[in-house]
Design an enzyme around this catalytic site. Structure first.
Site, PDB file in Angstrom:
ATOM      1  N   CYS A   1       0.831  -1.203   0.000  1.00  0.00           N
ATOM      2  CA  CYS A   1       0.000   0.000   0.000  1.00  0.00           C
ATOM      3  C   CYS A   1       0.870   1.259   0.000  1.00  0.00           C
ATOM      4  CB  CYS A   1      -0.977  -0.050   1.176  1.00  0.00           C
ATOM      5  SG  CYS A   1      -2.389   1.026   0.915  1.00  0.00           S
TER       6      CYS A   1
ATOM      7  N   HIS B   1      -3.578  -5.015   0.583  1.00  0.00           N
ATOM      8  CA  HIS B   1      -2.995  -5.562   1.818  1.00  0.00           C
ATOM      9  C   HIS B   1      -3.185  -7.073   1.799  1.00  0.00           C
ATOM     10  CE1 HIS B   1      -2.215  -1.827   4.024  1.00  0.00           C
ATOM     11  NE2 HIS B   1      -3.293  -1.363   3.431  1.00  0.00           N
TER      12      HIS B   1
ATOM     13  N   GLU C   1      -1.881  -9.320   3.369  1.00  0.00           N
ATOM     14  CA  GLU C   1      -1.796  -9.958   4.694  1.00  0.00           C
ATOM     15  C   GLU C   1      -3.176 -10.234   5.285  1.00  0.00           C
ATOM     16  OE1 GLU C   1      -0.445  -7.140   3.805  1.00  0.00           O
ATOM     17  OE2 GLU C   1      -1.052  -5.463   5.080  1.00  0.00           O
TER      18      GLU C   1
HETATM   19  N1  GLN Z   1      -1.721   6.703   3.147  1.00  0.00           N
HETATM   20  C1  GLN Z   1      -1.874   5.984   1.945  1.00  0.00           C
HETATM   21  C2  GLN Z   1      -3.230   6.201   1.292  1.00  0.00           C
HETATM   22  O1  GLN Z   1      -4.135   6.639   1.937  1.00  0.00           O
HETATM   23  C3  GLN Z   1      -1.609   4.502   2.165  1.00  0.00           C
HETATM   24  C4  GLN Z   1      -2.593   3.852   3.072  1.00  0.00           C
HETATM   25  C5  GLN Z   1      -2.121   2.499   3.544  1.00  0.00           C
HETATM   26  O2  GLN Z   1      -0.948   2.183   3.479  1.00  0.00           O
HETATM   27  N2  GLN Z   1      -3.010   1.677   4.029  1.00  0.00           N
HETATM   28  O3  GLN Z   1      -3.393   5.927   0.123  1.00  0.00           O
END
Ligand code: GLN
Length: 523
Positions: free
Chosen positions: A376, A500, A502
């Site tokens: 992410c 994600h 995970e």
């Molecule tokens: N801050 C970033 C976004 O909002 C990544 C968010 C995250 O890593 N879950 O896109």
């Protein structure tokens, strides 16, 4: 009608009630019972999405996009099921529903009260989930500690259910702390006695007491708890410190916990056993096959990365060993130390603190062929670092609140529409069409993973990103502008994902991306 198991807690919070529920659920699942876990939280937040992971641990995201707390992660990892947002009640959610009903006039002019209106709202929600899933067992974990103001109405709802239903339809597990007093060398039962007294005060009697303690409970201690708390000695179950949480079902099975529950609830006496599970647990207890550093922000509170840590463990257990995990803060960064690790993870995150350090780590891994997985925010930083170092661009993310630079990570117009509708992030499961190494890893052209983010790789820069050693190897199926996976050619493992992965890894079925990462770095 399903059978109902309630799990309450006494003495302290943080005793691992969620793990007790997940472990018992696993054992019942092995007895061919379908289990729906429900968690009831006392806090007034409607969901934990806005809560600081520092204070509350990781925010876990479900397939349906609901943000829930870590306990749902335990349920999914133990049971290998997809849980639902409706299975998480918070006081905020309950009150919101009751107030909405009141405003719509659904209470027909009655005085709206904690009992019966709030308790009915709770019971109805439990029953609806049970009906919808047509499940055999509902296991309801009531958050907090007996005696708290916040969870009183959940306990009252449980009491009503217990008195409405036949005896063989409900079961109550009370988890408490049995502290060890160094000075006298004894395990002490008084806190347990007191908390059972608190439980009785709200009209509940335990069927089983799970004593959280440093070591196994001594027999005399079990005997004493049994006497004071009106359960059989065998119904006082030890919950000692363990090397890995996945050992808990094994310990509870050895103490016949599931057998006793099964008998009381009149379930069929059969189980397929823990054979395969045990083999994986023994792998986790054996030698380390790889070492990983997670470069994060909240390194004092490792709970914020629990799903990543677990996904790494699932992979290593499948591959026959354990994995050594270090949490590193980029603020005390010394790049040469990175060589000590077999692989690096740049996890999800928010805000701009520590990003320059994380980008240094990414650059070092890119240039020195060190395996790295960007999750992410981690993928977004991979993009920025690459465009800065290899394309000479003044690249930033809109999230950094900088000036007129190239906003290569930005909030897209479509995302802004979501915000107007009350949501703030792209949440939950989305499908991507993948190619390249990512396709090979997943063994499929279509991959569904969960998301929790606001910003995207700005499509205006996709070409710049691709005309070199880098490749966007996955786009969202429903919106071809959204880059979901990124990989570097000619590198042992250099992959970023906007998702994600995970969140979909379970102990018996590791996520493919994590499995490949750990396999690669264990060579
Ligand atoms: N801050 C970033 C976004 O909002 C990544 C968010 C995250 O890593 N879950 O896109």
């Amino acid at each position: 009608m399903p059978k109902w198991i309630f799990v309450t807690g006494g003495v302290l919070s943080g005793l691992g009630k969620g793990l007790v529920s997940a472990s018992i659920s696993k054992l019942l699942q092995l007895r061919e019972q379908e289990v729906v876990p429900i968690k009831c939280d006392g806090y007034l937040n409607v969901d934990p999405g806005t809560m600081n992971p520092h204070e509350h641990g990781e925010v876990f995201v479900l397939e349906d996009g609901t943000e829930v707390d870590m306990d749902f992660g335990h349920y999914e990892r133990f049971l290998g099921i997809e849980t639902k947002g409706d299975w998480n009640l918070t006081s905020g959610k309950i009150f919101q529903n009751v107030i909405e009903r009141e405003r719509k006039g659904e209470y027909l002019g009655k005085t709206v009260q904690m009992v019966p209106h709030v308790t009915d709202e709770i019971k109805n929600s439990w029953k609806e989930s049970a009906e919808e899933e047509d499940t055999d067992i509902v296991i309801i974990e009531i958050g907090g500690t007996v005696g708290d103001m916040e969870n009183q109405f959940y306990l009252e709802a449980a009491r009503q259910m217990r008195s409405e239903l036949p005896e063989e339809d409900t079961y109550l597990i009370h988890t408490t702390l049995v502290p060890y007093l160094e000075t006298t060398g004894e395990q002490k039962t008084k806190p347990t006695q007191h908390s059972v007294r608190d439980l009785r005060e709200v009209g509940l009697e335990p069927d089983m007491i799970v004593g959280r303690s440093k070591d196994l409970l001594e027999e005399s201690v079990q005997e004493k708890i049994a006497l004071f708390c009106d359960v059989d000695q065998r119904e006082v179950v030890s919950d000692p410190n363990v090397d890995t949480v996945y050992r808990l079902p094994i310990l509870f099975d050895e103490q016949n916990a599931d057998k006793m529950i099964s008998e009381k609830l009149e379930l069929p006496d059969r189980t397929s056993g823990l054979g395969e599970w045990k083999a994986r647990v023994e792998n986790l207890a054996s030698e380390s096959i790889a070492s990983v550093a997670i470069f994060g922000k909240y390194t004092a509170m490792n709970d914020s990365y629990v799903s990543i840590e677990e996904a790494l463990k699932h992979a290593s257990a499948e591959l026959g060993g354990s994995v050594k995990i270090d949490y590193r803060d980029t603020e005390d960064l010394q790049l040469e130390n990175i060589d000590d690790y077999d692989g690096i993870i740049i996890p999800g995150g928010f805000g701009s603190r520590g990003v320059e350090g994380k980008m240094e780590v990414i650059r070092y891994c890119r240039e020195n062929n060190i395996p790295i997985l960007g999750l992410c925010y981690g993928m977004q930083l991979i993009v920025i670092e690459y465009l800065r170092s290899c394309k000479g661009m003044d690249a930033v993310s809109e999230e950094f609140e900088n000036g007129e630079e190239h906003k290569v990570i930005a909030e897209l117009p479509g995302q802004k529409d979501i915000e107007e509708m009350g949501g703030t992030m792209r949440l939950g499961a989305y499908e991507a069409e993948v190619e390249g190494k990512v396709k090979r890893i997943y063994g499929s052209e279509r991959v569904v993973e969960r998301h929790r983010h606001r910003y995207e790789v700005n499509p205006e820069y996709h070409d710049k990103l691709q005309n070199g050693g880098m490749r966007i190897s996955g786009f969202s199926t429903e919106n071809k502008d959204l880059a979901e996976y990124l990989e570097k050619r000619d590198h042992p493992f250099f992959i970023g994902t906007q998702a994600h992965p995970e969140f979909t890894s379970s102990f018996e079925e590791p996520n493919p991306l994590y499995l490949e990462f750990v396999e690669q770095i264990s060579k």
